[in-house]
Motif scaffolding. Structure first.
Motif, short mmCIF file in Angstrom:
data_model
loop_
_atom_site.label_atom_id
_atom_site.label_comp_id
_atom_site.label_asym_id
_atom_site.label_seq_id
_atom_site.Cartn_x
_atom_site.Cartn_y
_atom_site.Cartn_z
N VAL A 5 0.86 -1.18 0.00
CA VAL A 5 0.00 0.00 0.00
C VAL A 5 0.89 1.23 0.00
N VAL A 6 0.64 2.12 -0.94
CA VAL A 6 1.40 3.38 -1.02
C VAL A 6 0.68 4.41 -0.16
N LEU A 7 1.42 5.00 0.76
CA LEU A 7 0.85 6.03 1.63
C LEU A 7 1.27 7.41 1.15
N ILE A 8 0.36 8.36 1.30
CA ILE A 8 0.66 9.75 0.96
C ILE A 8 0.39 10.62 2.18
N GLN A 9 1.01 11.76 2.23
CA GLN A 9 0.83 12.72 3.32
C GLN A 9 -0.22 13.75 2.92
N VAL A 10 -1.10 14.10 3.87
CA VAL A 10 -2.07 15.18 3.67
C VAL A 10 -2.13 16.02 4.94
N GLN A 11 -2.49 17.26 4.78
CA GLN A 11 -2.65 18.18 5.91
C GLN A 11 -4.13 18.47 6.08
N LEU A 12 -4.65 18.21 7.27
CA LEU A 12 -6.04 18.53 7.58
C LEU A 12 -6.10 19.83 8.37
N ARG A 27 -1.41 16.45 10.46
CA ARG A 27 -0.84 15.85 9.26
C ARG A 27 -1.11 14.34 9.35
N LEU A 28 -1.58 13.75 8.25
CA LEU A 28 -1.93 12.34 8.22
C LEU A 28 -1.25 11.62 7.07
N GLU A 29 -1.08 10.32 7.23
CA GLU A 29 -0.71 9.45 6.11
C GLU A 29 -1.95 8.64 5.77
N ILE A 30 -2.33 8.65 4.50
CA ILE A 30 -3.49 7.90 4.03
C ILE A 30 -3.08 7.10 2.80
N PRO A 31 -3.80 6.04 2.49
CA PRO A 31 -3.49 5.29 1.27
C PRO A 31 -3.72 6.14 0.02
N ALA A 32 -2.82 6.05 -0.94
CA ALA A 32 -3.02 6.72 -2.23
C ALA A 32 -4.33 6.22 -2.82
N GLY A 33 -5.06 7.10 -3.48
CA GLY A 33 -6.34 6.73 -4.08
C GLY A 33 -7.52 6.90 -3.14
N THR A 34 -7.29 7.51 -1.98
CA THR A 34 -8.38 7.76 -1.03
C THR A 34 -9.20 8.95 -1.51
N SER A 35 -10.51 8.80 -1.47
CA SER A 35 -11.40 9.91 -1.86
C SER A 35 -11.70 10.79 -0.64
N VAL A 36 -12.22 11.96 -0.92
CA VAL A 36 -12.63 12.87 0.16
C VAL A 36 -13.67 12.19 1.03
N ALA A 37 -14.65 11.51 0.41
CA ALA A 37 -15.71 10.82 1.17
C ALA A 37 -15.12 9.72 2.06
N ALA A 38 -14.16 8.96 1.54
CA ALA A 38 -13.54 7.88 2.32
C ALA A 38 -12.75 8.43 3.49
N LEU A 39 -12.06 9.55 3.29
CA LEU A 39 -11.31 10.15 4.38
C LEU A 39 -12.26 10.65 5.46
N ARG A 40 -13.34 11.29 5.05
CA ARG A 40 -14.31 11.80 6.03
C ARG A 40 -14.90 10.63 6.83
#
Length: 91
Positions: A5-12, A27-40
């Motif tokens: 699984v490739v993780l990417i960094q995002v800032q909330l 700051r979070l690490e989430i799987p690449a390909g995550t949608s806004v709905a899935a993150l919420r």
């Protein structure tokens, strides 16, 4: 052999009443390909406070890299900034 699984960094960032409930952001690490709905949805699973603030039916707006999100299926790119805030009212 399973694929890594490739993780990417995002800032909330959270604003207004959401900031009062959830803090300024993180700051979070989430799987690449995550949608806004899935993150919420993932955030709602963190705690009752998160679920109350961000859950389905809650009037919450989201901006991705300072652009309003109109489709929750939008995929989040690496190093993105997501801002969550209640709708603005005024008079």
């Amino acid at each position: 052999m399973s694929e890594a699984v490739v993780l990417i960094q995002v800032q909330l960032r959270f604003f207004a009443s959401l900031r009062e409930q959830l803090g300024a952001g993180e700051r979070l690490e989430i799987p690449a390909g995550t949608s806004v709905a899935a993150l919420r949805e993932q955030l709602c699973g963190r705690s009752a406070t998160h679920a109350e603030a961000l859950g389905p039916g809650r009037a919450v707006r989201c901006a991705l890299n300072q652009q309003m999100v109109v489709r929750d299926e939008l995929l989040i790119p690496a190093n993105a900034e997501l801002a969550f805030f209640p709708p603005v009212t005024g008079g």
